[in-house]
Design a protein around this motif. Structure first.
Motif, PDB file in Angstrom:
ATOM      1  N   THR A 460       0.919  -1.089   0.029  1.00 53.16           N
ATOM      2  CA  THR A 460      -0.103   0.040   0.047  1.00 53.16           C
ATOM      3  C   THR A 460       0.904   1.318   0.286  1.00 53.16           C
ATOM      4  N   THR A 475      -4.219   3.574  -2.700  1.00 57.71           N
ATOM      5  CA  THR A 475      -5.206   2.661  -2.370  1.00 57.71           C
ATOM      6  C   THR A 475      -6.377   3.749  -1.360  1.00 57.71           C
ATOM      7  N   VAL A 477      -9.405   3.294   1.564  1.00 58.84           N
ATOM      8  CA  VAL A 477      -9.645   2.331   2.264  1.00 58.84           C
ATOM      9  C   VAL A 477     -11.208   2.527   2.441  1.00 58.84           C
ATOM     10  N   THR A 482     -10.084  -2.636   1.092  1.00 57.33           N
ATOM     11  CA  THR A 482      -9.462  -1.593   0.312  1.00 57.33           C
ATOM     12  C   THR A 482      -9.807  -1.590  -1.063  1.00 57.33           C
TER      13      THR A 482
END
Length: 558
Positions: A460, A475, A477, A482
């Motif tokens: 990430t 990425t 969340v 994710t």
């Protein structure tokens, strides 16, 4: 890798066997004009404009009526004519006289119109079983119509009266001639009697008596003929200007033009629909694809709020999740449309339950996908965003990444050497950076062009980080999961890969990618053509792809 569970084709639909015909309802009949409402509205507007132009440019036609009661010409006007009143006067003859040359000539002289126009404007109605003539005359103005119809009625009565008077004069002239001859014979007999001898006077007196009787009869008959009323009838109802409705015909023409335009629009809508069939319902989607329905999703502009749309997408995600096993590769396919919003919504719905979703796109829609994902995350309930578990941070220093974090190797063309670029030998053989896992680069054994294989780092990164090939590797969340972004060739080997495929009619990469996973066909209601959808289904069937099903989206009328 084909991880679809429960996918496949419906045999009877695909082969065209065993499917009973669906009953067409009134809703089905109304659906086509409603979805082609723009065409119907344009046709109705054209019809209304045509009627309006006709009313404004073409002089209006006004019709006036007059009624004439026809009476028979008899010696005794007070003698009943019997039960068959229509037989006392031959109404067919009267009708011919009323529309004859003499009446038309008088109208031509009075109005100045052409004789053919006058004949077309003058109409005559004769009710059955009566002695009534209803004159009807059409002109461009109420005054001309009233004057014309009253003149026609008066002209008919005048012509008929003239004919009766001429007949009476002829009869009276005949009686006068007979009386004159009888009077001359009477004078001769009187002179003979005066000069006759005694034996001859009796015969002359008897003959004179017969002549006198004849004179009396002729005189009586002449008196009766002279006393005959030759009036052919009366105008029982004259036309008046105030009795003609003003503007009624114009409104009727406008209404007729509007209704005619609507009817023409409906016919054109059905004709266009027969040439360009669209998917109008779930049944149409099943008939065209032979696939099960995964769900329906309302469009934000069609009906419902954005939260209702997100709820529809979550139900679709539940249907998809129940048919796959991770790791899975799902390809969203359309014929000509753009399913970017659906892809982003499915990614959010699948990631919020704790999945690692890789959202791929190959035609420069990653920026829009990320915007749609962030907007979908912002609309999630607070409990969903706070449900992500705490993940321990990795220790500093070198570590060995698990196998599922290493993505598949991808083929990259060897770039041309640039002065500012690092030496490739150093790039390939340099030690790995801290916290990253790399694989030994090696030339491709099956590529004579010098293709090398580079692994994509699966860790990430921040939103500003860039991958080795220049694609964003940020990425997002989402709840307990994710969402990462990239291209299909950079896809992850683990988790759930969601490919926002290009339109199948213009690009075959979506169908090719579906051979390695599972396909979901996105159908836009009122926009997707049935021919395109059937062609896509045939291509998937020929390529050996087992789709999970189709999703029907509401985008608006088409």
């Amino acid at each position: 890798m084909n991880s679809a569970a429960g996918g496949g084709w419906t045999t009877n639909v695909a082969s065209g066997e065993g499917t009973p015909g669906r009953t067409v309802t009134l809703t089905d009949l109304l659906r086509v004009p409603l979805h082609r409402i723009r065409l119907v509205a344009c046709a109705a507007a054209l019809g209304l404009l045509a009627a309006l132009g006709y009313v404004l440019l073409v002089p209006g036609a006004v019709t006036a009526d007059a009624v004439v009661a026809v009476r028979p010409v008899v010696t005794d006007a007070f003698t009943p004519s019997g039960a068959s009143a229509d037989r006392a006067v031959n109404m067919n003859v009267e009708r011919g006289i009323a529309t004859g040359t003499e009446v038309v000539r008088r109208l031509v002289d009075a109005t100045g119109r052409d004789q053919r126009d006058v004949q077309d404007a003058l109409e005559l109605e004769v009710p059955t079983g009566g002695q009534i003539l209803r004159f009807r005359y059409t002109a461009n103005s109420p005054q001309d119509a009233v004057a014309g119809v009253n003149l026609a009625a008066a002209a008919y009565l005048d012509v008929r009266r003239t004919m009766y008077e001429q007949q009476r004069e002829d009869i009276l002239r005949s009686y006068d001639e007979s009386i004159s001859r009888a009077q001359a014979q009477q004078a001769v007999l009187q002179r003979r009697i005066a000069s006759a001898r005694e034996g001859e006077a009796d015969a002359a007196v008897a003959e004179l008596s017969g002549v006198n009787s004849q004179l009396v009869q002729l005189g009586s008959a002449r008196t009766e003929i002279a006393a005959v009323d030759v009036n052919p009838g009366w105008v029982t109802r004259e036309a008046e200007t105030n009795l003609i409705p003003a503007g009624g015909s114009q409104l009727l023409r406008l209404l007729a033009g509007l209704l005619g335009g609507v009817l023409l629009g409906v016919v054109l809508a059905y004709g266009w629909e027969s040439v360009d069939r669209r998917i109008r319902s779930v049944d149409d989607g099943r008939d065209a694809t032979g696939l099960p329905l995964l769900g329906t999703a309302r469009g934000p502009r069609a009906r419902g709020s954005r939260h209702a749309v997100d709820a529809d997408v979550r139900y679709v995600a539940m249907a998809i999740a129940g048919r796959i096993r991770e790791p899975a590769r799902i390809v969203l396919l359309t014929t000509r449309g753009d399913q970017t919003a659906m892809s982003a919504g499915l990614a959010v719905a699948l990631a919020v339950t704790g999945r690692e979703v890789y959202l791929a796109d190959d035609i420069d829609r990653l920026g829009r996908l990320r915007s749609e994902v962030l907007a979908g995350v912002a609309r999630l309930p607070t409990t969903a965003n706070s449900a992500r578990p705490v993940v321990p941070q990795p220790r500093q220093g070198r570590r060995t990444a698990p196998v599922d974090e290493v993505t598949e190797q991808i083929a990259v063309r060897r770039p041309s050497p640039r002065p500012t670029a690092l030496p490739r030998q150093a790039t390939v053989n340099s030690p790995p950076a801290a916290g990253h896992v790399t694989a030994a680069n090696r030339p491709a054994t099956d590529d004579p062009d010098g293709t090398i294989f580079l692994p994509r780092i699966a860790a990430t990164a921040s939103s500003s980080a860039k991958s080795e090939v220049g694609e964003p590797a940020d990425t997002v969340v989402v709840g307990a999961g994710t969402i990462r972004f990239g291209t299909w060739r950079q896809r992850a080997a683990s988790g759930l890969v969601l490919f926002n495929a290009p339109p199948a009619e213009a690009d075959e990469r979506g169908v090719a990618a579906a051979r390695q996973g599972a396909a979901v066909v996105v159908v836009e209601q009122d926009r997707t053509r049935q021919s395109d959808l059937r062609r896509l289904a045939e291509r998937l069937r020929a390529a050996g792809v087992a789709p999970l099903g189709f999703v029907l989206t509401h985008r608006g009328r088409g």
